[in-house]
Design a protein around this motif. Structure first.
Motif, PDB file in Angstrom:
ATOM      1  N   LEU A 196       1.994 -80.852  -3.484  1.00  0.00           N
ATOM      2  CA  LEU A 196       2.179 -82.305  -3.505  1.00  0.00           C
ATOM      3  C   LEU A 196       2.173 -82.756  -4.956  1.00  0.00           C
ATOM      4  O   LEU A 196       1.262 -82.397  -5.699  1.00  0.00           O
ATOM      5  N   THR A 197       3.182 -83.546  -5.332  1.00  0.00           N
ATOM      6  CA  THR A 197       3.183 -84.033  -6.713  1.00  0.00           C
ATOM      7  C   THR A 197       2.916 -85.534  -6.763  1.00  0.00           C
ATOM      8  O   THR A 197       3.033 -86.141  -7.833  1.00  0.00           O
ATOM      9  N   GLN A 237      -5.209 -81.908   0.389  1.00  0.00           N
ATOM     10  CA  GLN A 237      -6.263 -81.742  -0.613  1.00  0.00           C
ATOM     11  C   GLN A 237      -5.767 -82.278  -1.956  1.00  0.00           C
ATOM     12  O   GLN A 237      -4.657 -81.948  -2.372  1.00  0.00           O
ATOM     13  N   SER A 238      -6.573 -83.092  -2.622  1.00  0.00           N
ATOM     14  CA  SER A 238      -6.231 -83.559  -3.978  1.00  0.00           C
ATOM     15  C   SER A 238      -6.764 -82.526  -4.961  1.00  0.00           C
ATOM     16  O   SER A 238      -7.878 -82.666  -5.470  1.00  0.00           O
ATOM     17  N   ALA A 239      -5.955 -81.514  -5.251  1.00  0.00           N
ATOM     18  CA  ALA A 239      -6.418 -80.473  -6.178  1.00  0.00           C
ATOM     19  C   ALA A 239      -6.865 -81.076  -7.504  1.00  0.00           C
ATOM     20  O   ALA A 239      -7.787 -80.589  -8.150  1.00  0.00           O
ATOM     21  N   GLY A 298      -1.629 -83.791  -8.554  1.00  0.00           N
ATOM     22  CA  GLY A 298      -1.388 -82.489  -7.921  1.00  0.00           C
ATOM     23  C   GLY A 298      -2.228 -82.336  -6.659  1.00  0.00           C
ATOM     24  O   GLY A 298      -3.435 -82.587  -6.672  1.00  0.00           O
ATOM     25  N   GLY A 299      -1.596 -81.952  -5.568  1.00  0.00           N
ATOM     26  CA  GLY A 299      -2.343 -81.727  -4.322  1.00  0.00           C
ATOM     27  C   GLY A 299      -1.678 -80.651  -3.475  1.00  0.00           C
ATOM     28  O   GLY A 299      -0.591 -80.149  -3.805  1.00  0.00           O
ATOM     29  N   TYR A 300      -2.351 -80.265  -2.403  1.00  0.00           N
ATOM     30  CA  TYR A 300      -1.797 -79.279  -1.462  1.00  0.00           C
ATOM     31  C   TYR A 300      -1.724 -79.908  -0.074  1.00  0.00           C
ATOM     32  O   TYR A 300      -2.609 -80.692   0.309  1.00  0.00           O
ATOM     33  N   LEU A 301      -0.690 -79.530   0.655  1.00  0.00           N
ATOM     34  CA  LEU A 301      -0.606 -79.893   2.066  1.00  0.00           C
ATOM     35  C   LEU A 301      -0.537 -78.576   2.829  1.00  0.00           C
ATOM     36  O   LEU A 301       0.338 -77.750   2.561  1.00  0.00           O
ATOM     37  N   THR A 353       8.855 -87.955  -4.417  1.00  0.00           N
ATOM     38  CA  THR A 353      10.021 -88.212  -5.282  1.00  0.00           C
ATOM     39  C   THR A 353      11.073 -87.091  -5.151  1.00  0.00           C
ATOM     40  O   THR A 353      10.732 -85.930  -4.873  1.00  0.00           O
ATOM     41  N   SER A 354      12.333 -87.461  -5.416  1.00  0.00           N
ATOM     42  CA  SER A 354      13.374 -86.428  -5.385  1.00  0.00           C
ATOM     43  C   SER A 354      13.343 -85.587  -6.664  1.00  0.00           C
ATOM     44  O   SER A 354      14.085 -84.625  -6.803  1.00  0.00           O
ATOM     45  N   SER A 355      12.480 -85.967  -7.610  1.00  0.00           N
ATOM     46  CA  SER A 355      12.315 -85.158  -8.829  1.00  0.00           C
ATOM     47  C   SER A 355      10.853 -84.732  -8.970  1.00  0.00           C
ATOM     48  O   SER A 355      10.181 -85.126  -9.926  1.00  0.00           O
ATOM     49  N   PRO A 356      10.335 -83.940  -8.012  1.00  0.00           N
ATOM     50  CA  PRO A 356       8.925 -83.567  -8.117  1.00  0.00           C
ATOM     51  C   PRO A 356       8.654 -82.792  -9.404  1.00  0.00           C
ATOM     52  O   PRO A 356       9.478 -81.985  -9.837  1.00  0.00           O
TER      53      PRO A 356
END
Ligand SMILES: Cc1ncc(COP(=O)(O)O)c(C=O)c1O
Length: 469
Positions: free
Chosen positions: A58-59, A198-200, A210-213, A239-242
């Motif tokens: 996740l960005t 998770q909010s890494a 930065g996060g993880y799904l 976003t389309s530009s992560p």
């Protein structure tokens, strides 16, 4: 936050090479929305590390992840069981997706826990809600909360799955749990959750946002199409530009957690225990409080501090003083300080904190008789209102995004209006009013009192709020 401590947790090569990581989709990099090369490999390594069937980077934080999970696994117009103590992002997802909430019922008027203000959801509360609303799509919970307190997710997932529902978890504050399974509470996935975010960036050395799904392996077995729905939802909410720089830092955070996490966690937890011992009896410090036998689980890395002496000022003022001494407090409510040390926080930082708290104590003006009781009373009113299920006059989606006219009016004059956007003391970012709720006198009095005691109010801009006219 962020957990990389201004880059100190990174090797020199990452610190100086960060700009070089900020690339776009190239043949030599990959595409974060449709990964087939290095990005896919990095996400697969993360899935392995966190025990997931599939992981996405996740960005734009857990905020984007929460929207994605609810869109991908629940979808529009369905019913979700949840507590009202969820983060702002959940109420926004509900408004956008027209999700019908079934609010979990907390026991009324429970005194606030000295080391964790927010109430914890119990398995009984979840079982009762499912019995009354068996057609719901999912149960959505936050665990751990801002204070590090966790729900008994293992018992809850059992009840949720028996009823054929999904268990979705906002684990924004728990991405470090996988670092040392014996030292930290079980992760949401290991406890049986079907998906979590998770909010890494909060507790691991990852860049802000930065996060993880994660999706559980078992969910993919039962619902093979879930991964595709998640990818489609991510295209809407990310976003389309992560950012590749954020993605690279997520890969670094995963590698760090695997190689150094356990050892660093051991050292830092020892420093926290030492802090708790040496600050006693003037301060109560969090690790002392968890009691797994009574079904209580707590993140030992989350430091919650509360003075045991009569208070002369709200904790927000002590937090400001510590900040002047270079110690940034993550959250202060009326009576507690919450700090998020990084896994590799050096022991001399704990010594600085100890000294600063001692100075804070010595410099503290003498407590006025009754001041502590006044703060405790305020805190009790806050908690009492937080555990009441919302009664929305307008559906949150209509209030937030509908066509009706809205106006900004002074907060002080807003009694009896219907609010058009969430109002949440921040942190912890738990709305006291959802869009569409009525500003009654008790809520208004509480918000004014919280503001006067230094608590920041999200949704209040220059002392004004947006209401439906
Ligand atoms: C419980 C909880 N969930 C979700 C979020 C949103 O996380 P992020 O800032 O990564 O978008 C927060 C942020 O503080 C949070 O405390």
């Amino acid at each position: 936050m962020p957990g990389h401590r201004s880059g100190l947790s990174w090797p020199e090569s990452v610190r100086t090479g960060l700009a070089g990581l900020d690339t776009t989709e190239l043949a030599s990099t990959d595409d974060l929305h449709q990964p087939t090369g290095p990005a896919l490999a990095a996400m697969e390594l993360a899935a392995q590390c966190f025990g997931a069937g599939k992981t996405w980077f996740l960005t734009n934080g857990s905020t984007g992840g929460i929207l994605t999970i609810l869109a991908g696994l629940v979808g529009r117009g369905r019913t979700v069981i949840l507590p009202r103590t969820c983060h702002l992002a959940v109420s926004h997802a509900m408004a956008l997706l027209d999700i019908q909430p079934v609010w979990l019922e907390f026991p009324q008027s429970v005194p606030p826990d000295p080391l964790g203000f927010l109430p914890v959801v119990s398995v009984t509360m979840v079982a009762e809600a499912i019995q009354l609303h068996p057609d719901s799509a999912a149960v959505f919970l936050t665990s751990p909360d801002y204070y590090g307190r966790c729900a008994d997710l293992t018992a809850i997932s059992h009840v949720v799955h028996q009823a054929g529902l999904l268990l979705l978890v906002d684990e924004a504050h728990g991405s470090h749990f996988a670092a040392a399974p014996g030292l930290f509470p079980k992760t949401a996935l290991a406890s049986g959750a079907d998906a979590c975010v998770q909010s890494a960036h909060k507790t691991l050395p990852a860049l802000t946002q930065g996060g993880y799904l994660h999706l559980a392996e078992s969910l993919l077995g039962r619902e093979p199409l879930a991964a595709g729905r998640m990818t489609a939802a991510l295209k809407i909410f990310q976003t389309s530009s992560p950012s590749f720089a954020i993605a690279a830092s997520l890969d670094f955070a995963r590698a760090y957690l695997e190689t150094e996490g356990q050892e660093q966690a051991q050292k830092t937890l020892a420093s926290i225990e030492d802090l708790a011992t040496t600050l006693w009896p003037d301060y109560l410090v969090s690790p002392a409080a968890a009691n797994p036998v009574r079904g209580e689980f707590r993140d030992p890395l989350r430091i919650v501090i509360r003075s045991r002496n009569p208070l002369a000022r709200p904790a927000t003022e002590l937090a400001r003083e510590l900040s002047r001494q270079g110690i940034d407090i993550e959250l202060s409510d009326l009576t507690r300080l919450v700090l998020i040390p990084s896994l590799d926080q050096p022991s001399h930082d704990f010594e600085r904190l100890r000294q600063a708290l001692r100075i804070g104590l010595a410099d503290s003006p003498g407590a006025q008789p009754g001041y502590t009781t006044m703060l405790q009373h305020l805190e009790q009113s806050w908690l009492d209102l937080l555990v009441q299920a919302p009664e929305c006059v307008l559906a949150p989606g209509d209030a937030l995004l509908g066509q009706q006219e809205t106006a900004w009016i002074p907060l002080a004059d807003s009694a009896n209006t219907v609010v058009a956007q969430s109002i949440a003391p921040y942190p912890p970012g738990i709305p006291l009013l959802l869009p569409g709720e009525r500003m009654d006198r008790p809520r208004l009095d509480l918000l004014l009192a919280l503001r006067n005691n230094g608590i920041n109010l999200s949704g209040v801009d220059h002392d004004s709020i947006r209401v439906v006219v």
